[in-house]
Scaffold this motif. Structure first.
Motif, PDB file in Angstrom:
ATOM      1  N   TRP A 169       0.831  -1.207   0.000  1.00  0.00           N
ATOM      2  CA  TRP A 169       0.000   0.000   0.000  1.00  0.00           C
ATOM      3  C   TRP A 169       0.867   1.260   0.000  1.00  0.00           C
ATOM      4  CZ3 TRP A 169      -4.654   0.420  -1.553  1.00  0.00           C
ATOM      5  CH2 TRP A 169      -5.595  -0.584  -1.340  1.00  0.00           C
ATOM      6  N   VAL A 170       1.920   1.259   0.807  1.00  0.00           N
ATOM      7  CA  VAL A 170       2.787   2.434   0.900  1.00  0.00           C
ATOM      8  C   VAL A 170       3.466   2.696  -0.446  1.00  0.00           C
ATOM      9  CG1 VAL A 170       4.868   3.363   1.978  1.00  0.00           C
ATOM     10  CG2 VAL A 170       3.153   2.200   3.378  1.00  0.00           C
ATOM     11  N   THR A 171       3.989   1.654  -1.077  1.00  0.00           N
ATOM     12  CA  THR A 171       4.643   1.841  -2.381  1.00  0.00           C
ATOM     13  C   THR A 171       3.632   2.215  -3.459  1.00  0.00           C
ATOM     14  OG1 THR A 171       4.548  -0.576  -2.668  1.00  0.00           O
ATOM     15  CG2 THR A 171       6.616   0.364  -1.880  1.00  0.00           C
ATOM     16  N   HIS A 172       2.395   1.768  -3.315  1.00  0.00           N
ATOM     17  CA  HIS A 172       1.336   2.223  -4.243  1.00  0.00           C
ATOM     18  C   HIS A 172       1.142   3.723  -4.112  1.00  0.00           C
ATOM     19  CE1 HIS A 172      -2.602   2.782  -6.080  1.00  0.00           C
ATOM     20  NE2 HIS A 172      -3.068   3.207  -4.925  1.00  0.00           N
ATOM     21  N   ASP A 173       1.098   4.215  -2.879  1.00  0.00           N
ATOM     22  CA  ASP A 173       0.943   5.657  -2.662  1.00  0.00           C
ATOM     23  C   ASP A 173       2.153   6.431  -3.179  1.00  0.00           C
ATOM     24  OD1 ASP A 173      -1.504   5.253  -1.473  1.00  0.00           O
ATOM     25  OD2 ASP A 173      -0.680   5.149   0.554  1.00  0.00           O
ATOM     26  N   LEU A 174       3.323   5.822  -3.128  1.00  0.00           N
ATOM     27  CA  LEU A 174       4.536   6.482  -3.602  1.00  0.00           C
ATOM     28  C   LEU A 174       4.725   6.343  -5.113  1.00  0.00           C
ATOM     29  CD1 LEU A 174       6.987   5.416  -0.752  1.00  0.00           C
ATOM     30  CD2 LEU A 174       5.991   7.678  -1.106  1.00  0.00           C
ATOM     31  N   GLY A 175       3.843   5.601  -5.783  1.00  0.00           N
ATOM     32  CA  GLY A 175       3.936   5.444  -7.231  1.00  0.00           C
ATOM     33  C   GLY A 175       4.996   4.462  -7.683  1.00  0.00           C
ATOM     34  N   GLU A 176       5.384   3.517  -6.817  1.00  0.00           N
ATOM     35  CA  GLU A 176       6.409   2.529  -7.165  1.00  0.00           C
ATOM     36  C   GLU A 176       5.730   1.226  -7.571  1.00  0.00           C
ATOM     37  OE1 GLU A 176       9.505   3.214  -7.395  1.00  0.00           O
ATOM     38  OE2 GLU A 176       9.590   5.162  -6.405  1.00  0.00           O
ATOM     39  N   GLY A 177       5.350   1.136  -8.845  1.00  0.00           N
ATOM     40  CA  GLY A 177       4.576  -0.011  -9.316  1.00  0.00           C
ATOM     41  C   GLY A 177       5.287  -1.336  -9.182  1.00  0.00           C
ATOM     42  N   ASP A 178       6.579  -1.393  -9.495  1.00  0.00           N
ATOM     43  CA  ASP A 178       7.321  -2.653  -9.405  1.00  0.00           C
ATOM     44  C   ASP A 178       7.365  -3.165  -7.970  1.00  0.00           C
ATOM     45  OD1 ASP A 178       7.759  -2.577 -12.101  1.00  0.00           O
ATOM     46  OD2 ASP A 178       9.778  -1.712 -11.949  1.00  0.00           O
ATOM     47  N   LEU A 179       7.533  -2.253  -7.027  1.00  0.00           N
ATOM     48  CA  LEU A 179       7.574  -2.662  -5.629  1.00  0.00           C
ATOM     49  C   LEU A 179       6.209  -3.147  -5.149  1.00  0.00           C
ATOM     50  CD1 LEU A 179       9.862   0.045  -3.966  1.00  0.00           C
ATOM     51  CD2 LEU A 179      10.346  -2.374  -4.313  1.00  0.00           C
ATOM     52  N   VAL A 180       5.140  -2.563  -5.676  1.00  0.00           N
ATOM     53  CA  VAL A 180       3.798  -3.032  -5.313  1.00  0.00           C
ATOM     54  C   VAL A 180       3.656  -4.504  -5.658  1.00  0.00           C
ATOM     55  CG1 VAL A 180       1.331  -2.806  -5.790  1.00  0.00           C
ATOM     56  CG2 VAL A 180       2.730  -0.759  -5.559  1.00  0.00           C
ATOM     57  N   GLN A 181       4.026  -4.874  -6.879  1.00  0.00           N
ATOM     58  CA  GLN A 181       3.903  -6.262  -7.307  1.00  0.00           C
ATOM     59  C   GLN A 181       4.805  -7.174  -6.486  1.00  0.00           C
ATOM     60  OE1 GLN A 181       1.512  -6.964  -9.314  1.00  0.00           O
ATOM     61  NE2 GLN A 181       1.064  -4.853  -9.894  1.00  0.00           N
ATOM     62  N   ALA A 182       6.019  -6.727  -6.204  1.00  0.00           N
ATOM     63  CA  ALA A 182       6.976  -7.553  -5.462  1.00  0.00           C
ATOM     64  C   ALA A 182       6.476  -7.834  -4.046  1.00  0.00           C
ATOM     65  CB  ALA A 182       8.342  -6.877  -5.425  1.00  0.00           C
ATOM     66  N   TYR A 183       5.962  -6.817  -3.379  1.00  0.00           N
ATOM     67  CA  TYR A 183       5.476  -7.016  -2.014  1.00  0.00           C
ATOM     68  C   TYR A 183       4.184  -7.839  -1.999  1.00  0.00           C
ATOM     69  CZ  TYR A 183       8.949  -4.070   0.235  1.00  0.00           C
ATOM     70  OH  TYR A 183      10.130  -3.575   0.732  1.00  0.00           O
ATOM     71  N   CYS A 184       3.351  -7.700  -3.008  1.00  0.00           N
ATOM     72  CA  CYS A 184       2.151  -8.538  -3.087  1.00  0.00           C
ATOM     73  C   CYS A 184       2.538 -10.001  -3.278  1.00  0.00           C
ATOM     74  CB  CYS A 184       1.256  -8.073  -4.239  1.00  0.00           C
ATOM     75  SG  CYS A 184       0.351  -6.540  -3.911  1.00  0.00           S
ATOM     76  N   ASP A 185       3.524 -10.258  -4.128  1.00  0.00           N
ATOM     77  CA  ASP A 185       3.989 -11.633  -4.328  1.00  0.00           C
ATOM     78  C   ASP A 185       4.550 -12.211  -3.031  1.00  0.00           C
ATOM     79  OD1 ASP A 185       3.259 -11.462  -6.975  1.00  0.00           O
ATOM     80  OD2 ASP A 185       5.281 -11.014  -7.707  1.00  0.00           O
ATOM     81  N   ASP A 186       5.308 -11.395  -2.298  1.00  0.00           N
ATOM     82  CA  ASP A 186       5.865 -11.874  -1.033  1.00  0.00           C
ATOM     83  C   ASP A 186       4.755 -12.169  -0.033  1.00  0.00           C
ATOM     84  OD1 ASP A 186       8.025 -12.325   0.967  1.00  0.00           O
ATOM     85  OD2 ASP A 186       7.136 -10.567   1.899  1.00  0.00           O
ATOM     86  N   ALA A 187       3.740 -11.323   0.013  1.00  0.00           N
ATOM     87  CA  ALA A 187       2.627 -11.559   0.928  1.00  0.00           C
ATOM     88  C   ALA A 187       1.943 -12.885   0.620  1.00  0.00           C
ATOM     89  CB  ALA A 187       1.631 -10.400   0.850  1.00  0.00           C
ATOM     90  N   TRP A 188       1.763 -13.182  -0.663  1.00  0.00           N
ATOM     91  CA  TRP A 188       1.177 -14.466  -1.060  1.00  0.00           C
ATOM     92  C   TRP A 188       2.026 -15.621  -0.548  1.00  0.00           C
ATOM     93  CZ3 TRP A 188      -2.856 -17.089  -2.634  1.00  0.00           C
ATOM     94  CH2 TRP A 188      -3.912 -16.442  -3.266  1.00  0.00           C
ATOM     95  N   ALA A 189       3.337 -15.540  -0.787  1.00  0.00           N
ATOM     96  CA  ALA A 189       4.237 -16.619  -0.380  1.00  0.00           C
ATOM     97  C   ALA A 189       4.213 -16.816   1.136  1.00  0.00           C
ATOM     98  CB  ALA A 189       5.663 -16.325  -0.861  1.00  0.00           C
ATOM     99  N   GLN A 190       4.235 -15.734   1.891  1.00  0.00           N
ATOM    100  CA  GLN A 190       4.223 -15.832   3.345  1.00  0.00           C
ATOM    101  C   GLN A 190       2.891 -16.384   3.845  1.00  0.00           C
ATOM    102  OE1 GLN A 190       6.899 -15.390   5.116  1.00  0.00           O
ATOM    103  NE2 GLN A 190       8.157 -14.557   3.466  1.00  0.00           N
ATOM    104  N   GLY A 191       1.804 -15.989   3.201  1.00  0.00           N
ATOM    105  CA  GLY A 191       0.498 -16.506   3.591  1.00  0.00           C
ATOM    106  C   GLY A 191       0.387 -18.000   3.378  1.00  0.00           C
ATOM    107  N   GLU A 192       0.981 -18.500   2.302  1.00  0.00           N
ATOM    108  CA  GLU A 192       0.978 -19.941   2.056  1.00  0.00           C
ATOM    109  C   GLU A 192       1.779 -20.678   3.118  1.00  0.00           C
ATOM    110  OE1 GLU A 192       2.470 -20.243  -1.896  1.00  0.00           O
ATOM    111  OE2 GLU A 192       0.484 -20.032  -2.833  1.00  0.00           O
ATOM    112  N   GLN A 193       2.935 -20.114   3.511  1.00  0.00           N
ATOM    113  CA  GLN A 193       3.738 -20.745   4.552  1.00  0.00           C
ATOM    114  C   GLN A 193       3.017 -20.743   5.898  1.00  0.00           C
ATOM    115  OE1 GLN A 193       6.694 -22.380   4.000  1.00  0.00           O
ATOM    116  NE2 GLN A 193       6.094 -21.979   1.876  1.00  0.00           N
ATOM    117  N   ALA A 194       2.253 -19.705   6.143  1.00  0.00           N
ATOM    118  CA  ALA A 194       1.499 -19.614   7.394  1.00  0.00           C
ATOM    119  C   ALA A 194       0.192 -20.394   7.339  1.00  0.00           C
ATOM    120  CB  ALA A 194       1.208 -18.155   7.720  1.00  0.00           C
ATOM    121  N   ASP A 195      -0.138 -20.919   6.145  1.00  0.00           N
ATOM    122  CA  ASP A 195      -1.408 -21.613   5.934  1.00  0.00           C
ATOM    123  C   ASP A 195      -2.585 -20.682   6.216  1.00  0.00           C
ATOM    124  OD1 ASP A 195      -2.967 -23.757   5.144  1.00  0.00           O
ATOM    125  OD2 ASP A 195      -3.061 -24.665   7.133  1.00  0.00           O
TER     126      ASP A 195
END
Length: 395
Positions: free
Chosen positions: A128-154
């Motif tokens: 969300w913060v990088t979205h507000d800052l206009g950093e599109g690549d970072l938005v996608q990267a952090y969303c991908d990481d959130a997905w991966a961490q959520g899978e590990q946490a079940d």
């Protein structure tokens, strides 16, 4: 000479197996590691206790997980009141702290799931913060990481929140189809009737509206409005939901679908709800804080009297633009449009300069009063009076 095949093969001579010898043989095959398991008595109980102790060994302190929990809650609460460049250092530092716990500190399996959950939610906040800052690549990267961490946490809900960010970012980036796909992916894994499901249902509806899909929008909007009846009027925090948000989504959606009257009605309803939200007046705040109150001279100030920063103003202006179905522009450009409008409608120069905060009207006219296409068209019409309008049929 014919061979005679016996009906039954002769049995091999059997050898009596003594259980204690078999256990000894297995112990020899498996090495000394199996010896405690094959030997009844105190050693077997000690081994079992050692297994249990090993499962609970950790290098994390009792407050480490609690600190991460507090960080996620605190950043989510502060998101709407602090500019992104101020939130970024804290959120990034806490995310790296979790990474250190995960890879450099021994922890239990239960703690591993907790660490993954907090890592995923911190990455959602950073998205969300990088979205507000206009950093599109970072938005996608952090969303991908959130997905991966959520899978590990079940915990698929972490991935659902990531898709909420991804959908919003795609919508602002004029990629409504990507916004729809992201919202649909998130809705598929979001816990039913949870906050993420409510937000993503509204995201699906407005993505359809942005695509011009009238029937699909109405179908999706019905689901969002079913949730709306059960929500509080005003919500708080980054991961909260409220009825006013869905109404504001309706306003922008109807605007995209060219339903002007319905868009206006939804916008007026949402604005009315926002205005009804109880907020203390500056006089009451100043009286309560006394000398601690800052008399800045500005109208838009915090409860302590400090003026809003540009980032904070943007955070409030952009949702209003969306609510009214306006194109998202920088506040600097909107400022120019306002002064051009005032100048074209006869506001005197000295008043323009006062509104702009300039001591010299030349500064206002040079940088903020800019003619648009309609102004140039009127000038072109004026030229017709000078050289005349060619009659029909003339070259």
């Amino acid at each position: 000479m014919a061979l005679t095949i016996p009906r039954r093969l002769p049995r091999r001579p059997t050898k009596q197996v003594i259980p204690t010898k078999r256990r000894t043989a297995l112990a020899l095959i498996g090495g000394t590691a199996l010896t405690p398991l094959m030997t009844p008595g105190p050693a077997s109980a000690a081994t079992a206790r050692a297994y249990a102790q090993h499962a609970t060994l950790t290098e994390l302190g009792p407050s480490d997980i609690a600190e991460l929990e507090a960080a996620v809650d605190g950043l989510g609460t502060l998101y709407s009141s602090q500019p992104p460049h101020e939130l970024w250092p804290t959120a990034a530092r806490m995310r790296h702290r979790v990474f250190t716990f995960q890879h450099e500190r021994r922890h239990t399996l239960r703690e591993a799931r907790e660490l993954a959950r907090h890592a995923g939610m911190l990455s959602v906040i950073l998205a969300w913060v990088t979205h507000d800052l206009g950093e599109g690549d970072l938005v996608q990267a952090y969303c991908d990481d959130a997905w991966a961490q959520g899978e590990q946490a079940d915990l698929p809900e972490v991935g659902a929140w990531a898709e909420d960010v991804r959908s919003t970012h795609a919508l602002y980036d004029s990629r409504p189809l990507d916004a729809l796909l992201a919202a649909t992916r998130g809705l598929a894994v979001a816990p039913r009737d949870g906050n993420a499901a409510v937000r993503l249902s509204a995201q699906v509806a407005r993505a359809h509206a942005r695509l011009g899909n009238h029937h699909e929008f109405e179908r999706a909007a019905v689901r969002a409005r079913d949730y709306q009846a059960q929500l509080p009027l005003h919500g708080t925090g980054l991961f909260g939901v409220d009825a006013v948000r869905i109404t504001s989504y309706d306003a922008s959606s109807y605007g995209w679908l060219s339903h002007a009257n319905r868009a206006r009605a939804a916008a007026e309803e949402a604005i009315g709800h926002y205005r009804s939200f109880p907020r203390p007046l500056q006089a009451q705040e100043r009286l309560a804080l006394g000398e601690a109150y800052t008399v800045s001279g500005y109208v838009l100030v915090h409860e302590a009297g400090d003026a809003f920063t540009i980032k904070q103003l943007c955070r409030r202006a952009y949702p209003l633009m969306e609510l009214l179905g306006l194109r998202r522009v920088r506040l600097y450009d909107a400022r120019s449009s306002c002064f051009t409008f005032l100048a074209n409608n006869g506001v005197p120069d000295h008043i323009l300069a006062r509104w702009a905060g300039h001591t010299n009207i030349k500064t206002t006219k040079r940088w903020y009063v800019k003619p648009d296409v309609e102004d140039l068209r009127e000038a072109a019409t004026t030229w017709d009076g000078l050289h005349g309008v060619a009659e029909e049929g003339q070259a």
